[in-house]
Design a protein around this motif. Structure first.
Motif, PDB file in Angstrom:
ATOM      1  N   LEU A   1     -24.247  62.220  70.889  1.00 15.13           N
ATOM      2  CA  LEU A   1     -24.749  61.832  69.576  1.00 15.13           C
ATOM      3  C   LEU A   1     -24.602  60.337  69.344  1.00 15.13           C
ATOM      4  CD1 LEU A   1     -25.825  62.546  66.789  1.00 15.13           C
ATOM      5  CD2 LEU A   1     -23.462  62.940  66.095  1.00 15.13           C
ATOM      6  N   PHE A   2     -23.431  59.783  69.647  1.00 13.79           N
ATOM      7  CA  PHE A   2     -23.226  58.363  69.419  1.00 13.79           C
ATOM      8  C   PHE A   2     -24.125  57.520  70.312  1.00 13.79           C
ATOM      9  CE2 PHE A   2     -19.135  59.692  67.547  1.00 13.79           C
ATOM     10  CZ  PHE A   2     -19.298  59.060  66.327  1.00 13.79           C
ATOM     11  N   THR A   3     -24.403  58.029  71.508  1.00 10.56           N
ATOM     12  CA  THR A   3     -25.337  57.307  72.374  1.00 10.56           C
ATOM     13  C   THR A   3     -26.714  57.254  71.734  1.00 10.56           C
ATOM     14  OG1 THR A   3     -24.135  58.013  74.346  1.00 10.56           O
ATOM     15  CG2 THR A   3     -26.392  57.239  74.664  1.00 10.56           C
ATOM     16  N   LEU A   4     -27.124  58.391  71.132  1.00 11.73           N
ATOM     17  CA  LEU A   4     -28.420  58.416  70.457  1.00 11.73           C
ATOM     18  C   LEU A   4     -28.425  57.496  69.244  1.00 11.73           C
ATOM     19  CD1 LEU A   4     -29.194  62.232  70.533  1.00 11.73           C
ATOM     20  CD2 LEU A   4     -30.427  60.455  71.779  1.00 11.73           C
ATOM     21  N   CYS A   5     -27.300  57.512  68.516  1.00 11.70           N
ATOM     22  CA  CYS A   5     -27.242  56.733  67.278  1.00 11.70           C
ATOM     23  C   CYS A   5     -27.410  55.251  67.509  1.00 11.70           C
ATOM     24  CB  CYS A   5     -25.911  56.995  66.564  1.00 11.70           C
ATOM     25  SG  CYS A   5     -25.790  58.616  65.832  1.00 11.70           S
ATOM     26  N   PHE A   6     -26.861  54.730  68.593  1.00 14.21           N
ATOM     27  CA  PHE A   6     -26.819  53.286  68.788  1.00 14.21           C
ATOM     28  C   PHE A   6     -27.789  52.789  69.853  1.00 14.21           C
ATOM     29  CE2 PHE A   6     -22.748  54.274  66.832  1.00 14.21           C
ATOM     30  CZ  PHE A   6     -22.738  53.345  65.815  1.00 14.21           C
ATOM     31  N   THR A   7     -28.680  53.695  70.295  1.00 14.03           N
ATOM     32  CA  THR A   7     -29.721  53.236  71.207  1.00 14.03           C
ATOM     33  C   THR A   7     -30.799  52.522  70.415  1.00 14.03           C
ATOM     34  OG1 THR A   7     -29.318  55.049  72.723  1.00 14.03           O
ATOM     35  CG2 THR A   7     -31.456  53.970  72.869  1.00 14.03           C
ATOM     36  N   VAL A   8     -31.124  51.310  70.785  1.00 11.28           N
ATOM     37  CA  VAL A   8     -32.095  50.492  70.052  1.00 11.28           C
ATOM     38  C   VAL A   8     -33.283  50.175  70.944  1.00 11.28           C
ATOM     39  CG1 VAL A   8     -32.466  48.329  68.832  1.00 11.28           C
ATOM     40  CG2 VAL A   8     -30.247  49.457  68.715  1.00 11.28           C
TER      41      VAL A   8
ATOM     42  N   PHE B   1     -29.583  54.342  61.784  1.00 12.23           N
ATOM     43  CA  PHE B   1     -29.202  54.394  63.189  1.00 12.23           C
ATOM     44  C   PHE B   1     -30.459  54.498  64.054  1.00 12.23           C
ATOM     45  CE2 PHE B   1     -25.421  55.941  60.982  1.00 12.23           C
ATOM     46  CZ  PHE B   1     -24.429  55.187  61.591  1.00 12.23           C
ATOM     47  N   VAL B   2     -31.441  55.212  63.527  1.00 14.04           N
ATOM     48  CA  VAL B   2     -32.777  55.243  64.118  1.00 14.04           C
ATOM     49  C   VAL B   2     -33.725  54.692  63.066  1.00 14.04           C
ATOM     50  CG1 VAL B   2     -34.629  56.705  65.013  1.00 14.04           C
ATOM     51  CG2 VAL B   2     -32.247  57.219  65.591  1.00 14.04           C
TER      52      VAL B   2
END
Length: 824
Positions: A10-17, A662-663
């Motif tokens: 989840l955190f990887t998804l949250c901070f992927t830009v 976040f997204v």
């Protein structure tokens, strides 16, 4: 190990830009007709979007060198659609639109353009987020449980505790009208529907403590809901395996009359049939709700809020097997049932609200409401149980079957409970503005008439011996010594009460915004008084009065960093409602005092940009000192008060919430809460209160597939450390301080948007789908990781060893659901 892995993903998804260099920027401020900035307004185009911040400002990156159609919208206002010709790469364009209602709305005059509730420490929640986030009981309360300081260990219940308070300590208002919930509900699966219909909601605001004097006399929180006024014709329909809902709204040609109507149906069979107890289950939960307004002139408006709810709950358990213990010493409880339960709750609610704008500086309101609930709780259930050791041989034919019995017994529970409550409210409120000062006042009279019959008993048998209540005067040493005393039930309550409560409430508060040097400051101070009289058949009337001063202060320094500091507090009282007056024998005690709490809340808001996206970190520390506490126990969701004021308590903690994009184009948040609350009963020392929820983590996350923006994902994740597990009836709570296991739950939903409301009709006009304003289909997984959570313990006594076993009552396992939603 499942939870940490999921969190890391989840955190990887949250901070992927995802970086896109070929962009231009559109920015500005969205205003209403009064030139007041609108927070949380939506700005969207087919491949993305954003929302305005608390000051009405927005910042949106769009593709450069392309023709882009933007849609500006906010619930209750007309949409604005405009097309921007291709902007050059890196070009900034400022657009400041004004959203109009086409209907002049009479409302409260706001002191300043800072319309948001930031200075008051109130959380505002976007209604669309409420509707989309998955949950066993989807709605406003489902979303509240992801906030710090708000706890619930029961996904089938809409009830929640806030910062150490119980379910009875939360105020709920709809359009400034206080609403109530039924009295006799014992378990989450009986609740059915919350009062709040999310299809009708325009605005959601929530305060977890330190709230103003204009709100009522409860100890914990305020949920303030606004239902919307239609500006055009519209309709919606939603259906799933859990039931369905429909709404229709419209406005007259002369734009004076508007109305919105919603109906709902709920069926909890999907969850109950998946639990460990095999049952024949027939739930029928339905309601109809409407909000109507008529504007007689530019100064006078009349509104009506109505609700009819009919809930029927038929329950016929068959068998249950619960495995517990350890791998080295496994145990199992096997139960065979006879009998059934038939419950029914019918509630009728109606309210009129008249608003008269006397002048530009003074608005007066008159509110009258009636609430009637008719409830019955009938059950006769005979349970024969075996307590033993299950077969734990992995791969064996009889794996899980009880092969060795340590104890046998039976239990008979019986109830014939009826309650009829009628509550009238009459209230006058006013708002007066004098330059930069705002004064609000209110006078309210409430009459409560409750007729209640309680008939409950419980008989427990173990190995042929009737178990005596564990009271000092009823010593029981069976089977070693015969008991020659009279046979009495393990638990018995018999009472008939006819109770009337008259309440007079008043408040006066003052608000003022000014500048301290280069900084902005906001002040609020107020006082409430509450006088109530308890009377009735065979009751000696008793009158009491309490006075509650409250204050708030907020400061926004003139810093480059966007920060705001708040402090609030005061003396809060909770005069007893009917349920708090009734002791464990069913007797009404009229001289029960109001519970008192001194609140102190210190908060900070820090708004910042990350990757050109808006984020906000909200931090709050709180402390409560409680006196004249009325001790209670919680059985699933039913609260049993002792109806005395022989305890004192305290609660303190820290709440943190980080929310933002976040997204890009979506709002998500992370929550953390730490709480400690204990009580001291009869000066015996401090023990944990039933709501002592030490740690809380919550995540609400929204995402979409970049290449397929119509495919969206919603995740609702909650982790709570275990609550105290309760105690057997009549037992000393000081002897039972063992906690339940931690509560871990993740609900995920996937939605494919077939028709996007942000797309222009030109895109769809040649398509049969043009009849829809929005159309989506969703797939939901409740309890994604299939965690085995428990809500309470069942206590079973082995007569030979005299050992009391606490057997967990488990909640719902993993469940799948399909959902179809549409708007016209």
């Amino acid at each position: 190990m499942k939870l940490p892995i999921s969190l890391s993903i989840l955190f990887t998804l949250c901070f992927t830009v995802l970086l896109n260099a070929q962009t231009a920027v559109v920015k500005g401020i969205i205003f209403d007709e009064a030139q007041t900035p609108i927070p949380s307004a939506n700005i969207s185009y087919p491949n993305g979007g954003t929302q305005t911040n608390e000051n009405g400002f927005y910042f949106l990156e769009i593709p450069a060198n392309e023709k882009v159609t933007l849609t500006y919208s906010y619930v209750g206002f007309k949409k604005i659609t405009l097309t921007i010709e291709g902007l050059a790469e890196g070009e900034h364009k400022e657009i400041n639109p004004v959203l109009k209602t086409t209907v002049e709305q009479i409302g409260q005059v706001v002191i300043s353009g800072e319309r948001n509730k930031r200075v008051e420490g109130i959380v505002s929640i976007e209604p669309e987020t409420v509707r989309k986030i998955p949950g066993a009981n989807a709605g406003v309360e489902n979303l509240l449980k992801t906030l710090p300081g708000v706890s619930s260990n029961n996904e089938l219940s809409t009830q929640y505790s806030v910062r150490g308070g119980n379910y009875d300590e939360n105020l709920v208002y709809v359009n400034e009208i206080e609403v109530y919930r039924p009295f006799l509900i014992r378990s989450g699966q009986q609740e059915g529907l919350s009062f709040v219909n999310t299809d009708l909601v325009r605005n959601v605001e929530f305060s977890a403590g330190g709230f103003q004097a204009k709100y009522g006399d409860k100890l914990s929180s305020v949920l303030d809901i606004d239902y919307r006024r239609p500006v055009d014709f519209g309709a919606s329909l939603e259906a799933s395996f859990l039931g369905g809902s429909a709404s229709v709204e419209g406005i007259s040609k002369d734009e004076k009359f508007s109305g919105i109507l919603g109906i709902r149906y709920r069926d909890n069979s999907l969850f109950v049939n998946a639990k460990e107890t095999e049952t024949n289950f027939k739930p029928r939960f339905a309601d109809a709700q409407t909000y109507l307004t008529y504007q007689f002139s530019n100064k006078f408006e009349l509104g009506f809020l109505g609700n009819i709810s009919i809930n029927k709950y038929d329950y016929e358990p068959v068998t249950r097997q619960t495995n517990f213990g350890t791998l080295q010493d496994p145990k199992a409880l096997l139960v065979f049932y006879e009998g059934q339960e038939q419950d029914q709750y019918e509630t009728y609610f109606g309210a009129l609200k008249a608003t008269y704008k006397v002048s530009d500086n003074y608005t007066a309101k008159l509110i009258a409401s009636t609430y009637n609930t008719q409830e019955q709780e009938y059950y006769d259930i005979f349970a024969e149980y075996r307590l033993g050791e299950p077969n734990s041989s992995i791969g064996g034919e009889n794996l899980g079957e009880v092969e060795f019995t340590e104890g046998v017994g039976a239990q008979l529970t019986h109830a014939r409970n009826d309650l009829d409550a009628l509550i009238f409210n009459f209230q006058h409120r006013g708002t007066l503005n004098i330059e930069d000062h705002q004064f609000e006042y209110g006078v309210k009279y409430t009459h409560e008439d409750i007729r209640d019959r309680v008939r409950e008993y419980e008989v427990i048998d173990s190995a042929g011996f009737s178990i005596r209540p564990p009271l000092d005067e009823l010593k029981n040493n069976q089977p070693y010594n015969a008991y020659a005393g009279p046979l009495v039930p393990y638990n018995s309550i018999r009472a008939i009460n006819k109770t009337q409560i008259d309440r007079f409430q008043n408040f006066l508060q003052w608000s003022y915004q000014t500048e301290l040097g280069a900084s902005k400051a906001w002040f609020n101070a107020g006082v409430r008084s509450h006088t109530w009289t308890v009377s009735g058949e065979n009751i000696e009337a008793n009158t009491q009065t309490v006075v509650s001063p409250r204050a708030q202060f907020a400061l926004k320094p003139d810093w480059k960093t966007d920060m705001l500091f708040r402090i609030s507090g005061g003396m809060y009282y909770q005069p007893p409602f009917y349920r708090a007056l009734r002791d464990s024998t069913g007797t009404v005690i009229p001289d029960v005092k109001a519970q008192q709490s001194v609140h102190l809340v210190i908060g900070n808001d820090y708004s910042f940009k990350l990757q050109d996206r808006p984020f906000k970190l909200v931090s709050e520390f709180y402390y409560k000192s409680l006196t004249d506490v009325n001790p209670y126990t919680i059985e699933n969701v039913r609260i049993r008060y002792r109806a005395n004021n022989n305890a004192e308590a305290y609660a303190y903690g820290l709440d943190l919430r980080l929310n933002g994009e976040f997204v890009r184009g979506t709002e998500s948040w992370l929550s953390f809460g730490y709480l400690k609350t204990e009580e001291n009963i009869n000066n015996r020392g401090y023990i944990s209160r039933p709501t002592d929820q030490r740690l809380k983590f919550g995540i609400l996350f929204q995402d979409y597939v970049p290449k397929i923006p119509s495919l969206k994902m919603y995740l609702n994740l909650v982790y709570n450390t275990g609550l105290p597990g309760g105690s057997p009836r009549y037992a000393d709570p000081y002897d039972y301080q063992v906690r339940l296991p931690d509560y871990k739950r993740a609900d995920v939903g996937f939605s494919y948007v077939i028709v996007d409301p942000n797309e222009t009709k030109e895109i769809q006009k040649s398509n049969w789908l043009s009849v829809f304003e929005e159309l989506n289909i969703g797939f939901e997984i409740f309890n994604l990781f299939d965690n085995q959570n428990s809500i309470t313990n069942t206590f079973v006594r082995d007569v030979y060893s005299k050992q009391m076993y606490s057997i967990p009552n488990y909640l719902s396992p993993r469940v799948f659901n399909l959902r179809l939603g549409m708007r016209f």
